[in-house]
Enzyme design. Sequence first.
Site, mmCIF file in Angstrom:
data_model
loop_
_atom_site.group_PDB
_atom_site.id
_atom_site.type_symbol
_atom_site.label_atom_id
_atom_site.label_comp_id
_atom_site.label_asym_id
_atom_site.label_seq_id
_atom_site.Cartn_x
_atom_site.Cartn_y
_atom_site.Cartn_z
ATOM 1 N N SER A 173 9.192 -8.711 -1.266
ATOM 2 C CA SER A 173 9.698 -10.355 -0.265
ATOM 3 C C SER A 173 10.546 -11.094 -1.727
ATOM 4 C CB SER A 173 8.903 -11.197 -0.371
ATOM 5 O OG SER A 173 7.692 -11.236 -1.130
ATOM 6 N N SER B 29 0.609 -1.207 0.251
ATOM 7 C CA SER B 29 0.291 -0.350 0.351
ATOM 8 C C SER B 29 0.948 1.435 -0.097
ATOM 9 C CB SER B 29 -0.822 -0.529 0.999
ATOM 10 O OG SER B 29 -2.115 1.050 1.562
ATOM 11 N N LEU C 114 8.079 -1.393 3.954
ATOM 12 C CA LEU C 114 7.765 -2.581 4.578
ATOM 13 C C LEU C 114 7.123 -3.583 6.156
ATOM 14 C CD1 LEU C 114 11.750 -3.937 4.204
ATOM 15 C CD2 LEU C 114 10.162 -4.664 2.836
ATOM 16 N N HIS D 46 -7.783 9.620 6.932
ATOM 17 C CA HIS D 46 -7.769 10.102 8.051
ATOM 18 C C HIS D 46 -8.480 10.938 8.634
ATOM 19 C CE1 HIS D 46 -6.410 5.362 8.322
ATOM 20 N NE2 HIS D 46 -4.677 5.447 8.772
ATOM 21 N N ASN E 281 -3.451 9.266 4.841
ATOM 22 C CA ASN E 281 -2.715 8.530 5.271
ATOM 23 C C ASN E 281 -1.417 8.161 4.588
ATOM 24 O OD1 ASN E 281 -5.185 6.932 4.009
ATOM 25 N ND2 ASN E 281 -4.007 5.475 4.711
ATOM 26 N N CYS F 154 1.007 6.675 10.942
ATOM 27 C CA CYS F 154 0.099 8.156 9.561
ATOM 28 C C CYS F 154 -1.202 8.642 10.623
ATOM 29 C CB CYS F 154 -0.698 6.729 8.548
ATOM 30 S SG CYS F 154 -1.516 5.637 9.644
#
Length: 367
Positions: free
Chosen positions: A42, A19, A89, A258, A345, A160
């Site tokens: 990953s 995200s 990460l 947010h 956010n 955030c």
Amino acid sequence: MSTKTQTKRKVGVLGATGSVGQRFILLLANHPNFELAKLGASSRSAGKPYKKAVEWKQTSLMPSQAADLVVTECKPEEFADCDVVFSGLDAEYAGAIEKAFVEFGLVVVSNAKNYRRELDVPLVVPTANSDHLDIVAEKVRLAKAKGEKRPGYIVCISNCSTAGLVAPLKPLVDKFGPLEILTTTTMQAISGAGFSPGFPGIDILDNVVPFISGEEEKIEWEAKKILGHLKNDKTTVLNDDSMKVSAQCNRVAVSDGHTECVALKFAKRPAPSVEEVKKCLRDYVCEATQLGCASAPKQAIHVLEEQNRPQPRLDRERDGGFGVSVGRIREDPVLDFKFVVLSHNTIIGAAGSGVLIAELLDAKKLL
Ligand SMILES: NC(=O)C1=CN([C@@H]2O[C@H](COP(=O)(O)OP(=O)(O)OC[C@H]3O[C@@H](n4cnc5c(N)ncnc54)[C@H](OP(=O)(O)O)[C@@H]3O)[C@@H](O)[C@H]2O)C=CC1
Ligand SMILES: N[C@@H](CC(=O)OP(=O)(O)O)C(=O)O
């Protein structure tokens, strides 16, 4: 007349498929000073071109600059020629990976929570406490004084919800003095929960979930660090522990943005008037704007007068998501004031802050 064009600084993104990582890609693809050079994620994603590794969920199309870059594992050698590495990460893996990058000599600007509490690591909301980057300046100065090259270091981006909260508080504290009491009740977007696996639709549709693991504790202590001051020797931060902070966090059915209902009491009496508070927020110009940083908002704090604003869908894109909106500023019958604050956010709350921090580091010659 000089025809010399400035070469762009190479940058990498760890957690590029997530995200926050996807937001980094959007913000960096056409950046005037940075060139998106390396992407890491990953082992599930490594070896694939980004367009095959990622499940793209942004409302803007995937930038062509990223689509064919091959994702690598998050090994520092792969990022050796990057001037800055941004990290989005998963916190479970961020600790070890970011440590290895810093030990390798790289500059890491991280969204993960792992190093936020370290006393010598600046926790920065770039439109609020960019002065905390002086900790890095001191590290670089000391190394250079010893004839060494610039050391690797990490700068952390705040949680955030903390970012949206402290953005308007910092100018108020600078002008009217410390806070005695601060309370916030958040309504947090689902993108804040990340994309792997992502917040289940069945849990959030027609619903509000009144719990976000670890979030309230993070807001309560991070605000004290960000509103704190640097020690005289500029090596560590002294938290503002005199302030009492209480947070209650809720997940709501909003994609991005947010919203927080905030109430506060200043330590000094008499408290300022509502008009003085509004003027302070409207007049505030953050250091990034003064320095002309490319992503800096023209207006860091937008004071809204409409009685039903801010709203996430209508206000989250102000100043490209780098501006924070504050509305319904009024007296509070229990504390001094209450207001509603809205912040994007994944922009000012995450990747955007990361990019703006790197622009500040560049402007301050710390890269
Ligand atoms: N979302 C938000 O609004 C905010 C998030 N944050 C923080 O930012 C970080 C990223 O959050 P978010 O983007 O939401 O999370 P996501 O779950 O959406 O993304 C996680 C990323 O980490 C990668 N990853 C997972 N495991 C490993 C591993 N073993 N080695 C290397 N990479 C790995 C994933 O790659 P792959 O696709 O290959 O699995 C993916 O790119 C977190 O630490 C989070 O707490 C901070 C502020 C706001
Ligand atoms: N917890 C935040 C996002 C996040 O990951 O924050 P942190 O980086 O502080 O863990 C949210 O759900 O909206």
